[in-house]
Design a protein around this motif. Structure first.
Motif, PDB file in Angstrom:
ATOM      1  N   ASP A 173       0.880  -1.166   0.000  1.00  0.00           N
ATOM      2  CA  ASP A 173       0.000   0.000   0.000  1.00  0.00           C
ATOM      3  C   ASP A 173       0.915   1.213   0.000  1.00  0.00           C
ATOM      4  N   HIS A 177      -8.317   5.269   2.594  1.00  0.00           N
ATOM      5  CA  HIS A 177      -7.713   3.949   2.394  1.00  0.00           C
ATOM      6  C   HIS A 177      -8.580   3.061   1.501  1.00  0.00           C
ATOM      7  N   ASP A 181      -6.695  -0.463  -1.530  1.00  0.00           N
ATOM      8  CA  ASP A 181      -5.585   0.500  -1.599  1.00  0.00           C
ATOM      9  C   ASP A 181      -4.227  -0.184  -1.772  1.00  0.00           C
ATOM     10  N   GLN A 195       3.046   4.350   2.671  1.00  0.00           N
ATOM     11  CA  GLN A 195       2.827   3.823   4.038  1.00  0.00           C
ATOM     12  C   GLN A 195       3.464   2.451   4.298  1.00  0.00           C
TER      13      GLN A 195
END
Ligand code: F6R
Ligand code: MG
Ligand code: MG
Length: 366
Positions: free
Chosen positions: A11, A18, A52, A94
């Motif tokens: 992701d 998200h 995501d 992330q």
């Protein structure tokens, strides 16, 4: 021919929040993998998304855990992160937990499932990808596919499956592994895999031929700040037909939307809903958790496909059940068993709350 099928995912930014992936990120990944194919590093590739999560499906002949393949995937994620930052997508980068690549993406944030195989005369494979859940979500479906005759009739009536399968189970907290053979050891196996936040099925192989049948992106968890930080949004690869379960036996477990950990803030139990790639857009309370399934026929390493296996009306009822279960669980609000037990939640205010209350707790009298 000896062939490696690698699925590496991360992701690197959500659109919106998200809930989904941005087309520019997918286009950029396609461009990067196309270059790797032209350079002869990859035989073939397919880029997709699940919610995501960006999914890189790749075939090559460089074996599992190959540094060059992992570095190329890492650089693809880094390039995608630059776009995510430019578009100010949510949580840009992330899953890239490290600043620089160091040999293998394992433990650096991305999820990995890889298998080296001898491509059969015909090699149907299905790649399952999930969003808003963790690796243990595969325990129940993998058990059903490879050990439950009420799901897989081949275990009973197909001579090349009748010997059963071998399961590799990881203790993701103690960083240990153990093997079980089915059908003899299914009761012992179930003691462990029925607790999916700790014990996860890493792989399954045929007892008849020794060949690898399925592999998941299960990885060890890290104990950070007194909590285990999960490997979110897992994938797994499964080979089908012949001495492996048929395509229909592989898909059948998902007609029951089993309750899995994840959903909002990684801190809730919710039903795993089988959906088409287009419907992998977890929006209700950031969920409910979704699973997609892309089928391919391998042809000398070329990925012929995909077929979007859950884009079928015969999974409508499972989706309806999942929505019903989602609604039922949601009515519990912040209460267990909708909310996860304290030690499993990805978000918690428990230390701060206990700190604030410490003067106010008094000992109970007998
Ligand atoms: C769960 C998930 C989302 C987020 C939630 C809060 O796996 O991705 O449910 O946890 O939207 O996100 P942040 O803390 O990034 O605002
Ligand atoms: Mg995200
Ligand atoms: Mg995700």
């Amino acid at each position: 021919m000896k062939l490696t099928l690698s699925v590496i995912k991360a992701d690197i930014g959500g659109f919106v929040g998200h809930s989904d992936s941005h087309p520019e990120i997918l286009a950029s990944a396609n461009e990067s993998l196309n270059k790797a194919k032209s350079a002869g590093m990859l035989i073939d590739y397919y880029v997709t998304k699940c919610g995501d999560d960006l999914q890189l499906i790749m075939t090559h002949q460089m074996g599992e855990g190959n540094e060059k393949i992992h570095e190329m995937a890492w650089n693809t994620f880094v390039k995608g992160t630059e776009i995510a930052k430019k578009l100010k997508l949510y949580g840009a980068g992330q899953d890239l937990l490290s600043d620089a690549f160091s040999g293998n993406v394992k433990g650096m944030g991305p999820g990995v499932a890889e298998m080296e195989i001898n491509e059969r005369i015909s090699e149907p494979v299905i790649i399952f990808m999930a969003d808003k859940t963790s690796s243990g979500a595969w325990n129940l479906p993998l058990y059903k596919m490879f050990a439950d005759p009420f799901n897989t009739i081949g275990l009973v009536i197909a001579p090349n499956m009748h010997k059963g399968f071998k399961f590799e189970v990881h203790d993701v907290k103690e960083h240990k592994k153990v093997y079980f053979t089915s059908p003899e050891e299914i009761y012992d196996l179930l003691v462990l895999i029925g607790a999916p936040s700790r014990y996860c099925i890493k792989s399954v192989s045929s007892r008849d031929t020794g060949e690898i049948a399925a592999v998941s992106s299960t990885q060890k968890l890290s104990l950070i700040a007194g909590r285990y930080v999960g490997k979110d949004d897992p994938v797994f690869i499964v080979r089908c037909q012949g001495s492996f379960p048929a395509v229909g036996e592989v898909l059948e477990p998902f007609t029951h939307p089993a309750i899995v950990e994840g959903w909002m803030r990684g801190s809730h139990n919710g039903p795993l809903m089988p959906v088409s790639v287009a419907d992998s857009i977890p929006t209700r309370f950031d969920g409910p958790p979704r699973v997609t399934a892309l089928g391919f026929q391998l042809a000398e390493g070329m990925l012929v496909g995909p077929r979007d296996m859950f884009a079928d009306i015969s999974f409508d009822d499972a989706r309806k059940k999942a929505n019903w279960a989602a609604e039922y669980l949601r009515r519990h609000g912040p209460f267990e068993p909708h909310r996860l037990p304290l030690e499993e939640m990805e978000y918690t205010t428990m230390p701060q709350v206990m700190d604030k209350l410490k003067e106010r707790f008094t000992t109970l009298e007998d």
